[in-house]
Design an enzyme around this catalytic site. Structure first.
Site, short mmCIF file in Angstrom:
data_model
loop_
_atom_site.label_atom_id
_atom_site.label_comp_id
_atom_site.label_asym_id
_atom_site.label_seq_id
_atom_site.Cartn_x
_atom_site.Cartn_y
_atom_site.Cartn_z
N PRO A 74 -3.08 -11.78 10.67
CA PRO A 74 -3.09 -11.61 11.72
C PRO A 74 -3.09 -10.00 12.21
O PRO A 74 -2.18 -9.66 11.63
CB PRO A 74 -2.23 -12.60 12.31
CG PRO A 74 -0.76 -12.48 11.49
CD PRO A 74 -1.56 -12.35 10.46
N LYS A 102 -10.70 -3.53 18.75
CA LYS A 102 -9.40 -4.17 19.20
C LYS A 102 -8.95 -3.71 20.48
O LYS A 102 -7.74 -4.43 20.68
CB LYS A 102 -8.06 -2.82 18.34
CG LYS A 102 -8.49 -2.87 16.21
CD LYS A 102 -7.22 -2.88 15.56
CE LYS A 102 -7.69 -2.73 14.20
NZ LYS A 102 -6.86 -3.50 13.32
N ASN A 110 0.75 -1.04 -0.54
CA ASN A 110 0.09 -0.01 -0.27
C ASN A 110 0.67 0.86 0.17
O ASN A 110 2.40 1.29 0.00
CB ASN A 110 -1.33 0.29 0.92
CG ASN A 110 -0.19 -0.07 2.20
OD1 ASN A 110 0.82 1.02 2.79
ND2 ASN A 110 -0.52 -1.61 3.22
N LYS A 121 8.86 -17.38 -10.78
CA LYS A 121 7.88 -16.26 -10.94
C LYS A 121 6.46 -16.56 -12.03
O LYS A 121 7.12 -18.10 -13.04
CB LYS A 121 8.91 -15.07 -11.86
CG LYS A 121 7.89 -13.87 -12.55
CD LYS A 121 8.75 -13.30 -13.87
CE LYS A 121 8.47 -11.89 -14.70
NZ LYS A 121 8.41 -11.69 -16.18
#
Ligand code: CTP
Length: 406
Positions: A310, A350, A213, A292
């Site tokens: 996780p 959380k 990201n 690959k």
């Protein structure tokens, strides 16, 4: 703003080839808003001219205890009374030996001896050949100087002007600046150990491809730096980012979420605070191909399936030390909208006392941000500012919570 702005520093140069770095240091200090008063020994003038230092500091340089420019002819008294700190860089082996014995046969050592010891800290940046540095005499002197309350900075390691390689180089100007800033910063986390995760994770599809990201790691690195400035022992677990390690921070580089979990589990035992800024990939490919993946002529695209990673933060937050309050956990909620609602829900899900919300797409890769601190009592905004300023504010906030907790 830097903790150095508005300070008056006497920058002392003793004789050493590292004096060229002091010119850069002087410039950097002035840029931070510091008034720099340069004092040079006669030996220093063999390596650097007073003219250069005067031009860079914007003030007349002092080189002699007999300087008649001072009305009372007591430069050693006047200069040391004005200072917030005296920084000797470079501090040669001979100059440190002289300090140790209270020698005072020229202006710089005389001024150091004459300084009000409780009000004006003395910081020295040693600079010498590796054999000189490792010599038991120097090491004895360093230990004794520290015992006398003098702040002795580390030395650098590497190629030396004499052609040898080893310990003893003077730190670079920006390293000294960083240590000086840390010296003046309030030590609100002294004695605490802080574990920080930062950056993205990278989940391999095959040896050349993967998913990740846009997290740059800048916020987490700034937080690690701010925690170190506050006196904490800091361990930074970093995903793949190209950022320099903040000075004084220990760093472990990881790639995937599973690596990050592993590193966090190994490091979290001794921590008092866990700050989870990493943008951990939520999913990883169910299997990563060893070779690959090649195109074939069929026109078919590879079928990828994913498994959930996780949740590192939730995992740590459920540990007995976190539940009993020995470990303070802080999460970061990267959202695209409805920040308060999402951060509030995420905090509860959380199980962390503090969730810091921010708008991910607005901040990823940038140098600034705005934060929303959500706890059991509500939310507090830290308005738009540089990531460094926000990191410092967040560390102050966490320090206060730690004090309340005891
Ligand atoms: N986090 C984590 N491990 C994960 C996912 C997230 O430790 N596998 C932590 C992040 O470091 C952050 C917090 O959980 O402190 C929230 O991360 P975020 O990506 O905002 O939330 P997610 O839990 O991934 O939820 P969603 O993607 O649904 O917003």
């Amino acid at each position: 703003m830097s903790t150095l702005a508005g300070k008056h520093i006497v920058l002392g140069l003793s004789g050493g080839i590292a004096a060229f770095k002091s010119a850069e240091l002087c410039r950097a200090l002035v840029k931070e808003g510091v008034t720099v008063q340069v004092v040079m020994t006669e030996a220093a003038e063999h390596f650097m001219t007073a003219v250069t230092m005067q031009a860079l500091s914007g003030r007349q340089v002092y080189t002699s205890q007999w300087d008649s420019r001072e009305a009372n002819n007591m430069a050693h008294i006047n200069l040391s009374r004005e200072a917030d700190a005296i920084l000797v860089a470079p501090a040669s082996a001979d100059f440190m030996a002289k300090l140790l014995h209270g020698g005072a046969d020229e202006l710089l050592s005389l001024m150091c001896l004459a300084r009000p010891i409780d009000k004006v800290p003395l910081i020295v940046a040693p600079a010498m050949n590796r054999e000189m540095w490792n010599n038991p005499a120097t090491q004895r002197n360093v230990a004794q100087l520290k015992g006398d309350g003098i702040h002795v900075l580390d030395v650098g390691q590497g190629d030396q002007a004499c052609g040898e390689t080893g310990d003893g180089r003077m730190l670079e100007a920006e390293e000294i600046l960083e240590d000086l800033e840390a010296f003046f910063a309030p030590k609100t986390l002294l004695g605490k150990a802080v574990l920080v995760t930062a950056g993205p994770t990278y989940e391999a599809i095959d040896p050349v491809r993967g998913i990740t990201n846009l997290s740059s790691g800048k916020m987490g690195f700034a937080i690690a730096r701010a925690a170190r400035m506050a006196g904490a022992k800091v361990m930074l677990v970093a995903g793949p980012v190209h950022l320099p390690t903040p000075r004084g921070v220990h760093r472990i580089d990881v790639r995937s979420a599973l690596h990050m979990l592993d590193a966090v589990q190994q490091q979290v035992h001794g921590a008092d605070v866990f700050i989870s800024t990493a943008a951990v990939a939520d999913w990883r490919p169910a299997r990563s191909a060893e070779k690959k993946i090649k195109k074939d002529d069929s026109g078919q695209t590879p079928q990828l399936s994913f498994v959930e990673n996780p949740d590192i933060l939730a995992h740590v937050a459920q540990s007995p030390r976190a539940v009993s309050g020995q470990l303070f956990c802080v999460g970061f909620a990267a959202e695209s909208h409805d920040l308060l609602a999402h951060a509030t829900a995420k905090r509860l899900r959380k199980g962390v006392p503090l969730m810091v919300g921010n708008i991910g797409p607005a901040t990823f890769g940038k140098d600034d941000n705005a934060l929303l601190l959500v706890d059991e009592f509500g939310a507090r905004e830290l308005p738009h500012a540089s990531k460094w300023s926000l990191a410092a504010q967040l560390i102050q906030d966490i320090s206060k919570r730690m004090r309340v907790q005891g």
